[in-house]
Motif scaffolding. Structure first.
Motif, short mmCIF file in Angstrom:
data_model
loop_
_atom_site.label_atom_id
_atom_site.label_comp_id
_atom_site.label_asym_id
_atom_site.label_seq_id
_atom_site.Cartn_x
_atom_site.Cartn_y
_atom_site.Cartn_z
N LYS A 46 0.75 -1.44 -0.09
CA LYS A 46 -0.24 0.17 -0.15
C LYS A 46 0.80 1.34 0.04
O LYS A 46 1.72 1.40 0.44
N TRP A 47 0.40 2.10 -0.35
CA TRP A 47 1.09 3.60 -0.51
C TRP A 47 0.00 4.29 0.27
O TRP A 47 -1.45 4.73 -0.14
N LEU A 48 -0.17 4.77 1.36
CA LEU A 48 -0.82 6.06 2.34
C LEU A 48 0.10 7.69 1.40
O LEU A 48 1.01 7.39 2.92
N GLY A 49 -0.75 8.90 1.47
CA GLY A 49 0.00 9.48 1.11
C GLY A 49 -0.81 10.90 0.92
O GLY A 49 -2.31 10.87 1.40
N ALA A 50 -0.86 11.74 -0.06
CA ALA A 50 -1.50 12.85 -0.01
C ALA A 50 -1.51 13.64 -1.79
O ALA A 50 0.24 13.01 -2.51
N THR A 51 -1.65 13.59 -2.16
CA THR A 51 -2.04 14.40 -3.91
C THR A 51 -2.91 15.88 -4.34
O THR A 51 -3.60 15.75 -3.01
N GLN A 52 -2.65 16.59 -4.42
CA GLN A 52 -2.71 17.69 -4.96
C GLN A 52 -3.09 18.44 -6.39
O GLN A 52 -2.87 18.14 -7.26
N VAL A 53 -4.42 18.08 -6.30
CA VAL A 53 -5.85 18.37 -7.57
C VAL A 53 -5.92 20.09 -7.56
O VAL A 53 -6.55 20.14 -6.96
N ASN A 54 -5.08 21.68 -8.60
CA ASN A 54 -5.39 22.62 -8.10
C ASN A 54 -4.72 22.92 -6.88
O ASN A 54 -3.65 22.65 -6.73
N SER A 55 -5.11 23.48 -5.71
CA SER A 55 -4.47 23.95 -4.95
C SER A 55 -4.40 23.42 -3.56
O SER A 55 -4.01 23.66 -2.69
N LYS A 56 -6.03 22.24 -3.35
CA LYS A 56 -5.96 21.45 -2.21
C LYS A 56 -5.37 19.77 -2.14
O LYS A 56 -5.59 18.98 -3.01
N TRP A 57 -4.42 19.80 -0.97
CA TRP A 57 -4.03 18.45 -0.51
C TRP A 57 -5.45 17.57 -0.25
O TRP A 57 -5.85 18.17 0.33
N ARG A 58 -4.91 16.20 -0.72
CA ARG A 58 -6.25 15.04 -0.48
C ARG A 58 -5.58 13.95 -0.28
O ARG A 58 -4.69 13.59 -0.49
N ARG A 59 -6.15 13.22 0.91
CA ARG A 59 -5.47 11.68 0.84
C ARG A 59 -6.07 11.42 0.53
O ARG A 59 -7.49 11.22 -0.42
N MET A 60 -4.79 10.52 -0.18
CA MET A 60 -5.53 9.13 -1.37
C MET A 60 -4.53 8.29 -0.45
O MET A 60 -3.10 7.75 -0.24
N ASP A 61 -5.26 6.96 -0.36
CA ASP A 61 -4.48 5.26 0.00
C ASP A 61 -4.74 4.40 -1.35
O ASP A 61 -6.04 4.30 -1.93
N ILE A 62 -3.15 4.45 -1.90
CA ILE A 62 -3.05 3.62 -2.55
C ILE A 62 -3.49 1.42 -3.01
O ILE A 62 -1.85 1.76 -1.85
N LEU A 63 -4.33 1.06 -2.82
CA LEU A 63 -3.64 -0.49 -2.21
C LEU A 63 -3.43 -1.25 -3.37
O LEU A 63 -4.03 -1.65 -4.63
N LEU A 64 -2.33 -2.13 -3.27
CA LEU A 64 -2.28 -3.37 -4.71
C LEU A 64 -2.66 -4.83 -4.22
O LEU A 64 -2.46 -4.97 -3.19
N VAL A 65 -3.26 -5.03 -4.96
CA VAL A 65 -3.97 -6.21 -5.26
C VAL A 65 -3.86 -7.36 -5.83
O VAL A 65 -3.90 -6.70 -7.60
N PRO A 66 -3.25 -8.45 -5.34
CA PRO A 66 -3.35 -9.53 -6.93
C PRO A 66 -4.04 -9.61 -7.42
O PRO A 66 -5.16 -10.11 -7.21
N TRP A 67 -3.78 -10.43 -8.50
CA TRP A 67 -5.29 -10.06 -9.84
C TRP A 67 -5.94 -10.74 -9.35
O TRP A 67 -7.24 -10.85 -9.43
N GLN A 68 -5.90 -12.13 -8.88
CA GLN A 68 -6.75 -13.70 -8.06
C GLN A 68 -7.72 -12.53 -7.05
O GLN A 68 -8.93 -13.59 -6.88
N GLU A 69 -6.97 -11.67 -6.25
CA GLU A 69 -7.69 -12.23 -5.11
C GLU A 69 -8.44 -10.19 -5.49
O GLU A 69 -8.82 -9.94 -4.64
#
Length: 494
Positions: free
Chosen positions: A403-426
């Protein structure tokens, strides 16, 4: 009510705060409170756990020499009499010698014809007089709420009756004097639930487990009544409660007027504020509160880099994110991934998939068509580097193996984003799990357990005792529902 009664509280009102409060209440009802036992003292009021050999040697034996007719009662008798607005029968409240110590005391307490078996019968009758476990424990609650709210609001009984928004009626059954029916407008139930939640949180944090359990019992009663009222569209609900619990609920409805609950609310709000900072749990939040910190600026010097970033962009992180903005962030991540590999698959999860109008953060599943976990991790490293280079990703809070837990920015605001790595079969099990809601997931896991299965974010497994777990399904989300004997439930209804 207590005209002609002469009470002595043990421990004395000089050393016991709760007995000071009790004495003021019963004094308003006409009782005379004695700071020392004398010939006029009619009752000694004591908590059973305070009755030991020291009590008999230093208090009771000398008292019986002064007045042999003195009666020793559990102090709950006073609490329940005040709550019920009538003097309760003393059966079951008399404290006798052989309840606590051997009979070899100089002056045994008068048993009034009761033996141990009789006392057990009385105890049983008293315990079964309550309609549920909450009411069995209501004496603990009366100390915690009844007296504290009385002290904080400083209302006497006449004002209580005049200002109460509710009416109480005696039950007409054989146990009518043991519990009451409290009628509460449905519109007021939320305020009662909120007050109970704050009280439970406060008691739990401060280690008062008994009070917390009792409050939880009362909370369950009110929440159940609330759901029933909303389902049946009733304007009010009737709760059968012991007199003191009926009284306690009435106090809770005007809890915002009390200094005590204002303090509870301040603590609750501050703890919640501190816990909104990344990396701060309940223990640390309480520690900061105990040191006198009340704002994010106060704790800024004492948090790590993650905490400082979280505080710096706190208003962005706690603001709800519209569906349109979530889609904008998600589209940019998809666009960056599409340039790397056509097999990369991204799915926006959480409240967004459930169709909510806004979200707390952005949850994304990252997988690859037929990809192994090693290949998925490798591709994600490249994607993450690209996201930072394009200034879409602006900060990493945590980067784990899956997983990656971080922050992204589009325009001027920071937002919390969690990206979860999942095996295809799951993919199916992960999609089900990360869609939520939490309550829906608990229901699904409970269903699986009842069918001797186990469900988590990696798949649905057999869970027969003594046998190795066997995978039943993990790729197809719809098939998991079928195996559990459930129809497909749209994400918007979860």
């Amino acid at each position: 009510m207590f005209n002609g009664y002469h009470f002595y509280f043990y421990p004395s009102t000089d050393v016991s705060r709760i007995n000071q409060i009790r004495s003021r209440i019963v004094a308003k009802q006409g009782a005379t409170i004695t700071s020392e036992i004398n010939a006029q003292t009619s009752h000694i009021l004591v908590r059973p756990q305070s009755v030991n050999q020291k009590f008999y040697d230093n208090v009771l034996n000398p008292a019986l020499k002064i007045n042999k007719n003195i009666t020793v009662l559990d102090s709950d008798w006073v609490s329940e009499s005040v709550a019920g607005r009538k003097i309760m029968n003393t059966d079951g409240y008399v404290v006798t010698a052989n309840q606590h110590v051997q009979d070899e005391i100089a002056h045994p307490v008068e048993k009034s014809g009761c033996n141990d078996n009789d006392l057990e019968t009385v105890k049983k009758r008293r315990s079964t007089s309550y309609i549920d476990e909450c009411n069995k424990k209501s004496k603990q609650l009366s100390e915690d709420i009844e007296f504290k709210y009385r002290e904080a609001s400083e209302y006497d009984d006449d004002v209580d009756r005049k200002n109460s928004q509710f009416h109480q009626t005696d039950e007409t059954s054989e146990q009518g004097d043991l519990y009451e029916t409290l009628s509460i407008p449905t519109s007021e139930l939320n305020s009662v639930v909120n007050a109970l939640e704050q009280s439970i949180a406060d008691k739990s944090r401060n280690g008062h487990s008994n009070y917390s359990k009792t409050l939880n019992g009362l909370y369950d009663i009110v929440v159940k009544a609330k759901h029933e009222a909303l389902r049946e569209r009733r304007r009010s609900v009737d709760l059968k409660l012991s007199p003191e619990n009926a009284r306690n609920i009435s106090y809770l409805t005007r809890a915002s007027q009390t200094k005590w609950l204002q303090a509870v609310k301040e603590r609750s709000d501050t703890i919640k504020l501190f816990m909104s900072v990344y990396g701060i749990g309940e223990y640390t939040a309480n520690k900061f509160f105990s040191k006198g910190y009340r704002s994010l600026q106060d704790i800024f010097p004492f948090v790590d880099d993650n905490g400082r970033v979280s505080i710096t962009h706190h208003s962005d992180f706690v603001e709800r994110i519209s569906r349109e903005e979530v889609e904008e962030h998600f589209t940019q991540v998809k666009s960056a991934a599409a340039e790397l590999d056509k097999d990369i698959q991204l799915y926006c999860m959480g409240s967004y998939r459930r169709g909510c109008r806004d979200c707390g953060d952005i949850d994304i599943i990252f997988t690859m068509n037929q990809g192994t976990i090693m290949k998925i991790k490798s591709k994600f490293e490249i994607l993450l580097e690209k996201m930072f280079k394009e200034k879409l990703a602006v900060y990493t809070f945590t980067k784990g193996s899956g997983k990656w837990l971080g922050a992204t920015q589009v325009n001027s605001k920071w937002r919390r984003m969690d990206i979860l790595l999942v095996p295809w079969q799951e993919l199916g099990a992960a999609t089900l799990y990360y869609t939520g809601s939490g309550e829906f997931n608990r229901m699904m896991r409970s269903r699986a357990i009842k069918m001797n299965m186990k469900l988590n974010q990696t798949g649905l497994f057999t869970a027969t005792k003594g046998e190795e777990p066997h995978l039943l399904e993990s790729f197809n989300e719809s098939k998991i529902f079928t195996i559990l004997g459930l129809p497909w439930i749209e994400p918007s209804k979860r």
